[in-house]
Design an enzyme around this catalytic site. Structure first.
Site, PDB file in Angstrom:
ATOM      1  N   THR A 103      24.856 -23.741  33.616  1.00 18.34           N
ATOM      2  CA  THR A 103      24.626 -24.330  32.311  1.00 18.34           C
ATOM      3  C   THR A 103      26.022 -24.360  31.778  1.00 18.34           C
ATOM      4  O   THR A 103      26.924 -23.825  32.410  1.00 18.34           O
ATOM      5  CB  THR A 103      23.705 -23.386  31.519  1.00 18.34           C
ATOM      6  OG1 THR A 103      22.434 -23.434  32.148  1.00 18.34           O
ATOM      7  CG2 THR A 103      23.565 -23.746  30.058  1.00 18.34           C
ATOM      8  N   THR A 155      22.507 -27.993  29.599  1.00 19.65           N
ATOM      9  CA  THR A 155      22.181 -27.602  30.979  1.00 19.65           C
ATOM     10  C   THR A 155      21.342 -28.623  31.720  1.00 19.65           C
ATOM     11  O   THR A 155      20.636 -29.439  31.119  1.00 19.65           O
ATOM     12  CB  THR A 155      21.408 -26.254  30.967  1.00 19.65           C
ATOM     13  OG1 THR A 155      21.298 -25.770  32.293  1.00 19.65           O
ATOM     14  CG2 THR A 155      20.033 -26.383  30.359  1.00 19.65           C
ATOM     15  N   ASN A 163      19.680 -26.913  34.054  1.00 18.23           N
ATOM     16  CA  ASN A 163      19.042 -25.695  34.539  1.00 18.23           C
ATOM     17  C   ASN A 163      19.824 -25.176  35.744  1.00 18.23           C
ATOM     18  O   ASN A 163      20.863 -24.563  35.587  1.00 18.23           O
ATOM     19  CB  ASN A 163      17.560 -25.870  34.846  1.00 18.23           C
ATOM     20  CG  ASN A 163      16.868 -24.520  34.984  1.00 18.23           C
ATOM     21  OD1 ASN A 163      17.369 -23.528  34.481  1.00 18.23           O
ATOM     22  ND2 ASN A 163      15.737 -24.469  35.665  1.00 18.23           N
ATOM     23  N   ASP A 167      11.612 -23.741  33.764  1.00 15.84           N
ATOM     24  CA  ASP A 167      11.694 -22.800  32.638  1.00 15.84           C
ATOM     25  C   ASP A 167      10.337 -22.574  31.970  1.00 15.84           C
ATOM     26  O   ASP A 167      10.186 -21.682  31.141  1.00 15.84           O
ATOM     27  CB  ASP A 167      12.706 -23.288  31.596  1.00 15.84           C
ATOM     28  CG  ASP A 167      14.122 -22.810  31.909  1.00 15.84           C
ATOM     29  OD1 ASP A 167      14.277 -21.937  32.787  1.00 15.84           O
ATOM     30  OD2 ASP A 167      15.070 -23.305  31.275  1.00 15.84           O
ATOM     31  N   SER A 218      13.700 -21.665  26.345  1.00 19.67           N
ATOM     32  CA  SER A 218      15.091 -21.567  26.820  1.00 19.67           C
ATOM     33  C   SER A 218      15.693 -20.234  26.405  1.00 19.67           C
ATOM     34  O   SER A 218      15.160 -19.534  25.533  1.00 19.67           O
ATOM     35  CB  SER A 218      15.901 -22.703  26.200  1.00 19.67           C
ATOM     36  OG  SER A 218      17.271 -22.559  26.509  1.00 19.67           O
ATOM     37  N   GLY A 229      21.291 -18.482  32.153  1.00 20.52           N
ATOM     38  CA  GLY A 229      19.843 -18.299  32.179  1.00 20.52           C
ATOM     39  C   GLY A 229      19.421 -17.152  31.275  1.00 20.52           C
ATOM     40  O   GLY A 229      19.888 -17.018  30.144  1.00 20.52           O
TER      41      GLY A 229
HETATM   42  O1  DON Z   1      17.445 -23.022  29.128  1.00 24.42           O
HETATM   43  C1  DON Z   1      17.647 -22.027  29.806  1.00 24.42           C
HETATM   44  O2  DON Z   1      17.581 -20.898  29.364  1.00 24.42           O
HETATM   45  C2  DON Z   1      18.082 -22.199  31.244  1.00 24.42           C
HETATM   46  N1  DON Z   1      17.582 -23.428  31.765  1.00 24.42           N
HETATM   47  C3  DON Z   1      19.561 -22.109  31.298  1.00 24.42           C
HETATM   48  C4  DON Z   1      20.081 -22.208  32.692  1.00 24.42           C
HETATM   49  C5  DON Z   1      21.395 -21.603  32.854  1.00 24.42           C
HETATM   50  O3  DON Z   1      21.966 -21.004  31.983  1.00 24.42           O
HETATM   51  C6  DON Z   1      21.966 -21.774  34.212  1.00 24.42           C
HETATM   52  N2  DON Z   1      22.849 -20.748  34.490  1.00 24.42           N
HETATM   53  N3  DON Z   1      22.487 -19.703  34.923  1.00 24.42           N
END
Ligand code: DON
Length: 584
Positions: free
Chosen positions: A396, A414, A416, A438, A467, A489
């Site tokens: 992201t 992101t 994702n 997600d 998210s 994430g």
């Molecule tokens: O929205 C979210 O929380 C996730 N889709 C974010 C993904 C992300 O940060 C990827 N890196 N690890």
């Protein structure tokens, strides 16, 4: 403790590719090859380096890539404000950082304007109208491996372009100016970094499997540092967005290409989904932490609940007395994280679809009650067996901008996973997200980040998936003090929490606060993840008291802009990636 350290190269990189092409390119852009941060022109895209810290007088940008930070800086120099800089940076990231920068994904923007207005723009992807709760399950009701992650069915309806246009009303420069660096970088190409070359090589097999025709992310031989990535179709898509606004993406040629791609791969996104997508301006979350006012993103970002919960719980203890990375402070923060991540799994989802007791969850009474069973000598038992956390990528991306008038912007965006669903819209040149993962695809089934969820975050047509992205601005005396955010994430809220605590409680300077090793705990699995360099003495102390640990690669890539007492602006880019700080 399990050892699977993934020691990444954390050094600043340097790309040098002297070529006639480069001379042609710089000339085309108007320009001269002046050193970065002193020139009003763009950097040479074949010869650039990343700065990890700048001290600026008038404005600053920090993002995952030097060429993107530079595009934002150019807008500041041209008289644009922090919103202009953020839009230009975000668009450039869609070109130079294709693993996470995007047109085919979504994200959140938090801003505080010089006139006191506070903004939160939600451009999170939505489930297509044909989506349903069982769409990733087989006939027996079991999840079909990979279906919510890879290929056409994994994509939510993209929000990025709608988000950019929702932000444009606060900008000063025209879109034609803001998008220009991105178009040129796509059209003429740029030299890729070592980590980009490695990531593209890793994704190669899946790219080829999903996408039948030629596209720029795969070439016959492996990518290497300094190779040029040219994206002609993406340049054409960007030009359509420049010429037709949101309709350049959600209608007409680009929309036709997206829908054709969906039909090719049995995806779900239709013209109705695309035309119906709207970014939403929401009321930002505001809360007080000691003498600071903190502004962050509301649901569907869980960060808007978790961050106030964690900060308010922490405020009741004397963290400076415990000391940074003392077993005592780490144990307390673990127990705080345990409680808020348990709440996340149970209560949080899209508030346009479900009722979430946000006020209650973030109220002082509730948080005091929630910490009642806290015991400083032992773990509060989870009612589940330990399960290993699936390692996360950091794909992201977060950017911050700040201008001379005092406008501050934080955006996390992101696809994702790295390169999202790895589906490239044929003829349009951009990658689609795999954000559907997600959602909670089945109660009790963990997603890619090990997140559990239930009804609150189940799939429904048009619903936004929960998210963790937490773009955040801390105000001191009503003026921006810290602008913070990160990918990662589920680790995002903990990274933002720990970075803020490092500065506000442990008195660290910004670089230390960003770069010191972090830990992450998310209630379940009942194991604390630590990154390389985290002190093993603390691990031993806590293992003696019943805690379990696992090792993982870097946690987050946190970007911070701090406004110093004398008005200078300190921009710090995380050493864990190619991230770059720029200012003037
Ligand atoms: O929205 C979210 O929380 C996730 N889709 C974010 C993904 C992300 O940060 C990827 N890196 N690890």
């Amino acid at each position: 403790m399990k050892e699977n350290f993934d020691f990444h190269n954390l050094r600043t990189f340097k790309l040098l590719k002297a070529s006639l092409f480069s001379i042609f390119f710089t000339t085309l852009l108007c320009s001269c090859k002046s050193p970065k941060n002193t020139s009003p022109t763009l950097l040479d895209p074949y010869q650039y380096s990343a700065d990890k810290m700048v001290l600026a007088k008038r404005g600053a940008v920090v993002s995952a890539h030097a060429l993107a930070s530079d595009a934002g800086l150019l807008m500041l120099r041209k008289g644009g404000n922090a919103i202009d800089a953020a839009i230009a940076t975000q668009l450039a990231l869609a070109v130079v950082y294709p693993g996470a920068g995007n047109l085919g994904g979504g994200g959140f923007l938090v801003a505080t304007l010089a006139d006191g207005k506070k903004i939160a723009i939600d451009f999170r992807e939505k489930a297509p109208l044909a989506a349903h709760t069982n769409m990733y399950l087989d006939k027996e009701g079991n999840p079909i491996p990979g279906l919510s992650l890879s290929g056409h069915l994994a994509s939510g309806v993209p929000g990025a372009v709608a988000g950019i246009y929702a932000a444009l009303r606060y900008a000063r420069l025209p879109m034609s100016e803001l998008i220009r660096p991105a178009i040129i970088l796509a059209e003429k190409g740029f030299a890729i970094t070592e980590s980009e070359a490695n990531s593209l090589n890793e994704a190669r097999a899946e790219f080829i499997q999903i996408n039948p025709t030629a596209f720029p992310f795969v070439k016959p031989e492996p990518w290497k540092t300094g190779d040029t990535l040219i994206q002609k179709d993406l340049a054409a898509t960007l030009a359509r967005i420049r010429d037709s606004g949101e309709a350049g993406f959600y209608r007409g040629t680009t929309a036709n290409l997206i829908v054709a791609e969906m039909q090719r791969g049995k995806g779900m996104i239709t013209h109705q989904d695309l035309v119906g997508y709207k970014a939403v301006e929401r009321d930002p979350v505001l809360f007080t932490y000691k003498n600071y006012e903190i502004v962050t993103m509301p649901l569907p970002s869980s960060g808007g609940v978790l961050l106030p919960q964690m900060m308010k719980m922490a405020a009741k203890f004397n963290l400076p007395q415990f000391g940074f990375h003392s077993w005592r402070s780490v144990q307390l923060m673990i127990e705080i994280e345990r409680r808020v991540y348990a709440d996340r799994a149970q209560y949080l989802g899209d508030i346009d679809f479900i009722k979430v007791p946000v006020e209650k969850l973030t109220s002082d009474e509730y948080l005091v009650e929630r910490m009642k069973d806290y015991d400083s000598t032992r773990p509060t038992p989870n009612n589940d067996l330990p399960v290993r956390l699936i390692p996360e990528s950091e794909e992201t991306t977060h950017l911050n901008t700040y201008d001379s008038e005092g406008n501050a912007v934080a955006i996390t965006t992101t696809l994702n996973d790295s390169y999202g669903s790895r589906t490239i819209v044929q003829g349009a040149g951009f990658i689609l997200n795999n954000e559907m993962d997600d959602f909670s695809i089945k109660p009790g089934v963990r997603n890619m980040y090990g997140a559990l969820g239930g009804k609150a975050n189940e799939i429904a047509p048009g619903k936004r998936m929960l998210s963790s992205m937490t773009p955040t601005i801390v105000l001191k005396n009503k003026r921006p003090y810290l602008i913070v955010g990160t990918p990662g994430g589920l680790t995002i809220p903990t990274s933002v929490f720990q970075t803020l605590i490092n500065i506000l409680e442990f008195g660290m300077n910004t670089e230390e606060a960003v770069n010191k090793p972090k830990f992450h705990f998310q209630w379940q699995p009942d194991s604390i993840s630590i990154e390389p360099g985290f002190p093993l003495s603390v691990v031993r102390e806590l293992e003696k008291r019943g805690y379990h640990f696992d090792s993982r690669g870097p946690i987050g890539r946190t970007e911070v802009i701090k406004v110093l007492a004398d008005g200078r602006i300190e921009a710090v880019a995380d050493i864990r990636g190619d991230d770059d700080a720029a200012g003037y």
